[in-house]
Design a protein around this motif. Structure first.
Motif, PDB file in Angstrom:
ATOM      1  N   PHE A  45       0.823  -1.203   0.000  1.00  0.00           N
ATOM      2  CA  PHE A  45       0.000   0.000   0.000  1.00  0.00           C
ATOM      3  C   PHE A  45       0.863   1.261   0.000  1.00  0.00           C
ATOM      4  CE2 PHE A  45      -1.693   3.478   2.561  1.00  0.00           C
ATOM      5  CZ  PHE A  45      -2.829   3.798   1.841  1.00  0.00           C
ATOM      6  N   TYR A 105      -5.316   4.505   6.508  1.00  0.00           N
ATOM      7  CA  TYR A 105      -5.082   3.087   6.251  1.00  0.00           C
ATOM      8  C   TYR A 105      -4.303   2.456   7.401  1.00  0.00           C
ATOM      9  CZ  TYR A 105      -3.172  -1.073   3.934  1.00  0.00           C
ATOM     10  OH  TYR A 105      -2.802  -2.358   3.619  1.00  0.00           O
ATOM     11  N   ASP A 144     -10.387   7.565   0.793  1.00  0.00           N
ATOM     12  CA  ASP A 144      -9.581   6.612   0.027  1.00  0.00           C
ATOM     13  C   ASP A 144      -8.826   5.645   0.938  1.00  0.00           C
ATOM     14  OD1 ASP A 144     -10.511   7.880  -2.203  1.00  0.00           O
ATOM     15  OD2 ASP A 144      -8.541   8.503  -2.956  1.00  0.00           O
ATOM     16  N   GLU A 148      -9.165   1.653   0.703  1.00  0.00           N
ATOM     17  CA  GLU A 148      -8.018   0.752   0.530  1.00  0.00           C
ATOM     18  C   GLU A 148      -7.953  -0.291   1.639  1.00  0.00           C
ATOM     19  OE1 GLU A 148      -5.652   0.356  -1.800  1.00  0.00           O
ATOM     20  OE2 GLU A 148      -6.582   1.868  -3.068  1.00  0.00           O
TER      21      GLU A 148
END
Length: 160
Positions: A45, A105, A144, A148
């Motif tokens: 990522f 994330y 986002d 993810e």
């Protein structure tokens, strides 16, 4: 003892007055024994132009493997900078977006939902105060980052 501000906010705020101690995170330049990282890898990522939180993610993996992070402010590292790379070619709004996305994330990957929400909220406030014109980029980064994280869970079969 861990640095309370680093633990509460998820960012690295380590003073150098108190000598070596356990830490939640350590600065980006750190040394580690090879045996401690035989099963720890960087998450794909973080393959991006503005890299943010990849060291913290790696360090969380080291801790999950059963090792502790020790911050030693008396250890010196000399770094000769390279002439290209990093954030040099990325606009401020793009960097703010990347930081928001990566922190979101990272937070959901490593922490319980309430703690992750806390980290995302606090980091968003910090980013918006730093660059008020980038508030929409911060919000887009959060969206986002969550997307993810959910995609990652779906690939692992943990999210439907």
């Amino acid at each position: 003892m861990q640095d309370p501000l680093s633990k509460a906010l998820g960012y690295i705020f380590l003073d150098v007055k108190h000598g070596p101690r356990f830490a939640e995170f350590v600065p980006a330049f750190f040394m580690i024994k090879g045996e401690a990282v035989k099963d720890v890898r960087y998450d794909e990522f973080y393959d991006s132009t503005n890299g943010f939180r990849e060291e913290s993610d790696f360090q969380q993996g080291v801790k999950k493997a059963g090792y502790k992070l020790v911050f030693n402010p008396y250890f010196y590292v000399y770094h000769i900078p390279i002439e290209e790379g990093g954030d040099r070619g990325v606009s401020l709004s793009r960097r703010i977006f990347g930081k928001s996305r990566a922190n979101t994330y990272f937070s959901f990957k490593w922490y319980s939902r309430p703690r992750a929400i806390w980290y995302v909220l606090v980091s968003s406030i910090i980013l918006i105060l730093y660059s008020p014109n980038s508030a929409l980029e911060v919000m887009r980064g959060i969206k986002d980052g969550i997307k993810e994280y959910r995609l990652r869970l779906t690939r692992q079969g943990k999210f439907q």
